[in-house]
Design a protein around this motif. Structure first.
Motif, PDB file in Angstrom:
ATOM      1  N   LEU A   3       1.952   5.001  -5.569  1.00  0.00           N
ATOM      2  CA  LEU A   3       3.003   3.991  -5.511  1.00  0.00           C
ATOM      3  C   LEU A   3       3.718   3.998  -4.171  1.00  0.00           C
ATOM      4  CD1 LEU A   3       4.537   4.547  -9.066  1.00  0.00           C
ATOM      5  CD2 LEU A   3       3.191   2.573  -8.340  1.00  0.00           C
ATOM      6  N   ALA A   4       3.829   5.184  -3.566  1.00  0.00           N
ATOM      7  CA  ALA A   4       4.576   5.311  -2.316  1.00  0.00           C
ATOM      8  C   ALA A   4       3.958   4.489  -1.187  1.00  0.00           C
ATOM      9  CB  ALA A   4       4.661   6.781  -1.917  1.00  0.00           C
ATOM     10  N   HIS A   5       2.658   4.169  -1.300  1.00  0.00           N
ATOM     11  CA  HIS A   5       2.027   3.390  -0.225  1.00  0.00           C
ATOM     12  C   HIS A   5       2.614   1.987  -0.118  1.00  0.00           C
ATOM     13  CE1 HIS A   5      -0.331   1.598  -3.525  1.00  0.00           C
ATOM     14  NE2 HIS A   5      -0.577   0.606  -2.687  1.00  0.00           N
ATOM     15  N   HIS A   6       3.337   1.541  -1.178  1.00  0.00           N
ATOM     16  CA  HIS A   6       3.989   0.229  -1.112  1.00  0.00           C
ATOM     17  C   HIS A   6       5.133   0.210  -0.101  1.00  0.00           C
ATOM     18  CE1 HIS A   6       1.778  -1.627  -4.377  1.00  0.00           C
ATOM     19  NE2 HIS A   6       2.029  -0.593  -5.158  1.00  0.00           N
ATOM     20  N   LEU A   7       5.594   1.393   0.285  1.00  0.00           N
ATOM     21  CA  LEU A   7       6.692   1.469   1.251  1.00  0.00           C
ATOM     22  C   LEU A   7       6.149   1.279   2.665  1.00  0.00           C
ATOM     23  CD1 LEU A   7       8.536   4.528  -0.338  1.00  0.00           C
ATOM     24  CD2 LEU A   7       9.284   2.143  -0.422  1.00  0.00           C
ATOM     25  N   ASN A   8       5.601   0.089   2.926  1.00  0.00           N
ATOM     26  CA  ASN A   8       5.055  -0.232   4.238  1.00  0.00           C
ATOM     27  C   ASN A   8       6.059  -1.055   5.044  1.00  0.00           C
ATOM     28  OD1 ASN A   8       4.794  -2.985   3.320  1.00  0.00           O
ATOM     29  ND2 ASN A   8       2.886  -2.387   2.306  1.00  0.00           N
ATOM     30  N   VAL A   9       5.713  -1.387   6.257  1.00  0.00           N
ATOM     31  CA  VAL A   9       6.647  -2.085   7.164  1.00  0.00           C
ATOM     32  C   VAL A   9       7.072  -3.424   6.583  1.00  0.00           C
ATOM     33  CG1 VAL A   9       6.884  -3.181   9.427  1.00  0.00           C
ATOM     34  CG2 VAL A   9       5.824  -0.925   9.247  1.00  0.00           C
ATOM     35  N   GLU A  10       6.122  -4.204   6.113  1.00  0.00           N
ATOM     36  CA  GLU A  10       6.448  -5.542   5.590  1.00  0.00           C
ATOM     37  C   GLU A  10       7.391  -5.458   4.383  1.00  0.00           C
ATOM     38  OE1 GLU A  10       4.163  -9.561   3.883  1.00  0.00           O
ATOM     39  OE2 GLU A  10       3.013  -7.813   4.555  1.00  0.00           O
ATOM     40  N   PHE A  11       7.100  -4.527   3.492  1.00  0.00           N
ATOM     41  CA  PHE A  11       7.918  -4.363   2.283  1.00  0.00           C
ATOM     42  C   PHE A  11       9.330  -3.880   2.643  1.00  0.00           C
ATOM     43  CE2 PHE A  11       9.145  -1.605  -1.424  1.00  0.00           C
ATOM     44  CZ  PHE A  11       9.301  -2.625  -2.355  1.00  0.00           C
ATOM     45  N   LEU A  12       9.417  -2.900   3.534  1.00  0.00           N
ATOM     46  CA  LEU A  12      10.719  -2.360   3.914  1.00  0.00           C
ATOM     47  C   LEU A  12      11.527  -3.360   4.733  1.00  0.00           C
ATOM     48  CD1 LEU A  12       9.856   1.360   4.738  1.00  0.00           C
ATOM     49  CD2 LEU A  12      10.920   0.426   2.680  1.00  0.00           C
ATOM     50  N   LYS A  13      10.845  -4.204   5.480  1.00  0.00           N
ATOM     51  CA  LYS A  13      11.574  -5.250   6.218  1.00  0.00           C
ATOM     52  C   LYS A  13      12.219  -6.224   5.242  1.00  0.00           C
ATOM     53  CE  LYS A  13       9.996  -7.140  10.066  1.00  0.00           C
ATOM     54  NZ  LYS A  13       9.261  -8.003  11.040  1.00  0.00           N
TER      55      LYS A  13
END
Length: 414
Positions: A3-13
């Protein structure tokens, strides 16, 4: 499943751009606007630390806000980078737990709010065989949640070790109070973005699921739970069931290292027969407070029973004190035209929450009090008291303040 892989640049932006932009800054002193400079590079570096598992959230900044009863509520203000990651984790957890959460949990959930909880509660008392209320208050809930117990609950649904580690690092991040770092061994800091989600998960297992699976299968009559965050009440048909539920609640929370406040936890009769019972027993009819409103036994125009509502005396005093304090501080700092707009916004916010069915008298009382306080502080700007009631009326004609109105009609069929 990772699940942690969802914390990418696009998502966090996306998480970053959904943050409130004018909130107080954390211990890093970095504002939302300042973090936006070089945002992509910042987020790339943040994601890199998350992947390497070297990200460590900064401790939150502890501040205290008045509760209205002479006490203060501690809040934790997270650093901007922590807020971004907290928001991402909360979204991921929410996408999983929304399928699990029960309908009678109304706090900090999409498409759920306090007014829905109030309406459902009122409708149930009005139309279902409710004769008793179990009122409970969890003593210092947000400060006393045991971390390991919370993590045990999260592990039921979350298997990703990276995400679990992240949640634990936030729980252990601590806070800075008056320049002193305080480590946290328990509790979820009020004010953080992640805290409401973690609290809902904890209470889902300790209270909601237990009530649905165990309590409802053991009561003889009608019983219903209504919860908003850590505030909840049980609506019950029989006195016997109400007493049994209260005893079971005390045991249940004790099992998970929490206490119910002895002075704020009780069972009492309430419902369509309460006024007759009170008259027969030579006492006042019972009332109770829930989500800032006092609920009492009332009648419709045709003489049928209904739940009445009014702003609780405690909340009204607190709101009045806050308004008076603000007017005193602001009157000489900026031009009247500027703070008048803020005052209008404050009144609209008051009506937005407290403007519910049956509560017009209370919000009208607050409106009139606001005008009285405005007149007082306008006259305190100088030695000459020029603002009499006639001039105040003329001023309000030129610069009207928002009039009170019911914003939430609980009797409209949708």
């Amino acid at each position: 499943m990772s699940l942690a892989h969802h914390l990418n640049v696009e998502f966090l932006k996306d998480c970053y751009y959904h943050l409130a932009r004018n909130k107080a800054v954390g211990v890093d002193g970095v504002s939302w606007q300042a973090y936006e400079i070089g945002l992509d590079d910042r987020l790339e570096e943040l994601v890199s630390r998350l992947k390497r598992k070297t990200f460590k959230p900064l401790p939150s900044k502890r501040v205290y806000i008045p509760k209205g009863d002479g006490e203060f509520r501690p809040l934790g203000i997270s650093a901007i980078e922590s807020k971004i990651v907290e928001s991402g984790i909360a979204r991921i957890l929410g996408s999983i737990y929304e399928a699990d959460f029960f309908d009678y949990s109304y706090g900090f959930r999409p498409y759920k709010n306090a007014h829905q909880a109030l309406k459902v509660m009122g409708d149930s008392i009005n139309g279902k065989p409710v004769n008793h209320v179990v009122e409970a208050d969890i003593k210092g809930f947000f400060d006393n949640v045991e971390h390991e117990l919370l993590m045990e609950f999260i592990r039921i649904r979350i298997k990703d070790s990276s995400l679990l580690l992240l949640v634990e690092t936030f729980l252990k991040a601590g806070y800075v109070d008056d320049n002193h770092l305080v480590k946290t061994e328990k509790g979820t800091p009020q004010g953080s973005i992640l805290s409401p989600m973690l609290s809902n998960i904890f209470l889902h297992y300790v209270l909601d699921k237990w009530f649905n699976d165990i309590v409802l299968s053991h009561v003889r009559g009608y019983a219903e739970l209504v919860r908003y965050a850590d505030d909840f009440i049980c609506l019950v048909q029989s006195k016997r069931d109400a007493n049994r539920i209260l005893n079971a609640l005390q045991n249940r929370f004790g099992k998970y290292q929490l206490q119910l406040h002895p002075d704020k936890t009780s069972t009492f009769s309430f419902g369509r027969y309460e006024k007759q019972n009170a008259h027969r027993e030579n006492r006042k009819a019972n009332t109770f407070d829930f989500l800032g409103l006092t609920h009492y036994c009332d009648k419709t125009r045709k003489g049928y029973f209904k739940v009445g509502r009014k702003t609780s005396a405690k909340k009204f005093r607190a709101k009045a004190k806050d308004l008076n304090r603000w007017l005193k501080a602001i009157r000489n700092q900026v031009l009247t035209n500027d703070w008048w707009k803020i005052l209008s916004s404050k009144l609209r916010g008051h009506y937005e929450y407290y403007g519910v069915s049956e509560n017009y008298r209370s919000i009208d009382k607050f409106y009139k009090l606001a005008i009285k306080l405005v007149k007082k502080w306008l006259n305190r700007r100088s030695q000459k008291r020029k603002m009499n009631w006639e001039k105040m009326g003329q001023y309000l004609l030129l610069y009207p303040l928002p009039k009170p109105r019911i914003r939430h009609n609980f009797y409209v069929v949708t």
